[in-house]
Design a protein around this motif. Sequence first.
Motif, mmCIF file in Angstrom:
data_model
loop_
_atom_site.group_PDB
_atom_site.id
_atom_site.type_symbol
_atom_site.label_atom_id
_atom_site.label_comp_id
_atom_site.label_asym_id
_atom_site.label_seq_id
_atom_site.Cartn_x
_atom_site.Cartn_y
_atom_site.Cartn_z
ATOM 1 N N UNK A 70 -6.977 -19.633 -38.017
ATOM 2 C CA UNK A 70 -6.079 -20.026 -36.948
ATOM 3 C C UNK A 70 -5.093 -21.085 -37.399
ATOM 4 N N UNK A 71 -5.353 -21.736 -38.535
ATOM 5 C CA UNK A 71 -4.436 -22.741 -39.085
ATOM 6 C C UNK A 71 -4.103 -22.369 -40.521
ATOM 7 N N UNK A 72 -3.797 -21.102 -40.756
ATOM 8 C CA UNK A 72 -3.546 -20.611 -42.100
ATOM 9 C C UNK A 72 -2.272 -21.224 -42.673
ATOM 10 N N UNK A 73 -2.306 -21.528 -43.954
ATOM 11 C CA UNK A 73 -1.089 -21.974 -44.628
ATOM 12 C C UNK A 73 -0.808 -21.021 -45.779
ATOM 13 N N UNK A 74 0.466 -20.942 -46.129
ATOM 14 C CA UNK A 74 0.862 -20.033 -47.190
ATOM 15 C C UNK A 74 0.433 -20.566 -48.553
ATOM 16 N N UNK A 75 0.127 -19.646 -49.456
ATOM 17 C CA UNK A 75 -0.231 -20.025 -50.825
ATOM 18 C C UNK A 75 1.000 -20.523 -51.564
ATOM 19 N N UNK A 76 0.851 -21.623 -52.307
ATOM 20 C CA UNK A 76 1.935 -22.155 -53.133
ATOM 21 C C UNK A 76 1.841 -21.676 -54.575
ATOM 22 N N UNK A 77 0.657 -21.207 -54.973
ATOM 23 C CA UNK A 77 0.457 -20.665 -56.305
ATOM 24 C C UNK A 77 -0.292 -19.351 -56.167
ATOM 25 N N UNK A 78 0.189 -18.317 -56.867
ATOM 26 C CA UNK A 78 -0.319 -16.959 -56.657
ATOM 27 C C UNK A 78 -0.676 -16.317 -57.992
ATOM 28 N N UNK A 79 -1.772 -15.570 -57.984
ATOM 29 C CA UNK A 79 -2.170 -14.751 -59.129
ATOM 30 C C UNK A 79 -2.008 -13.283 -58.757
ATOM 31 N N UNK A 109 -2.594 -3.107 -56.988
ATOM 32 C CA UNK A 109 -1.994 -4.435 -57.131
ATOM 33 C C UNK A 109 -2.544 -5.359 -56.054
ATOM 34 N N UNK A 110 -3.112 -6.484 -56.497
ATOM 35 C CA UNK A 110 -3.699 -7.457 -55.569
ATOM 36 C C UNK A 110 -3.194 -8.847 -55.899
ATOM 37 N N UNK A 111 -3.050 -9.647 -54.862
ATOM 38 C CA UNK A 111 -2.458 -10.975 -55.010
ATOM 39 C C UNK A 111 -3.403 -11.988 -54.376
ATOM 40 N N UNK A 112 -3.731 -13.045 -55.149
ATOM 41 C CA UNK A 112 -4.688 -14.033 -54.695
ATOM 42 C C UNK A 112 -4.083 -15.428 -54.755
#
Length: 237
Positions: free
Chosen positions: A25-34, A54-57
């Motif tokens: 409910x308080x999700x924030x966007x990822x600043x670093x992605x694999x 293709x997957x992104x973490x």
Amino acid sequence: MIRIRRSALFAVLALSAGCIRFPTGTERDADRVSADIQLFTLARGTADSLAIDARYYSMDGGERVRFANDTLRVQGAAVATYRDEYAGFFARVPLTSALLAQGVRIAPPAPRVGPLPLPEFTFFPTTRGGPLAVTLRAGQDLSLPIVRGTQGTLPAPVLEQWSVVVSRGTRIISFSGNGPVPNPVVVPWVLIPAEGPETASVAVQSLRVFRPESANNRVQMSVNAQAQLEYTVRIVP
């Protein structure tokens, strides 16, 4: 023997590693992605195919990966769009002779935090160099020609492994090695089970791992290329 990873396993490993988080409910966007790109060539029967997963973490604890472009493209054509954070992007394309000659041109989806180290790359899969059905005379070694895939525009692989599995009836033998898959793959007669039905099955598996270098630390990328090449071997006196 190389174990072929499946989509369910990717999600379980990512969940256990904390890469996938449930909504709070308080999700924030990822600043670093694999970005994890899995390429799986399957040569079974007379039809060869390439599966692209293709997957992104998130690498920084962010719960959500956003995309500047959420379309997976092959040869410039859209083949998959974003499903959800657990399923990622998946497509299966037939490996025609034209595609094998040109190389498979893949443009993975682009995360919003920054460009991928390789926004687009061309890849040449490892495939069979001969027919599906082979006849082997008893006492002779089995020789299977292989078309070794090249990295195309990918960097040199950081890891290469291969394995061979021979099944005859209930008897199974396997052997493996490091480095590029041999061409041809030779199975000594002494390793082929002496008893069993007239027909044996052989699977040649290969793995290549690529790590394109990133110009920044916000987006990392890996490409794992696996292949399973299956043969039917008829053994005659």
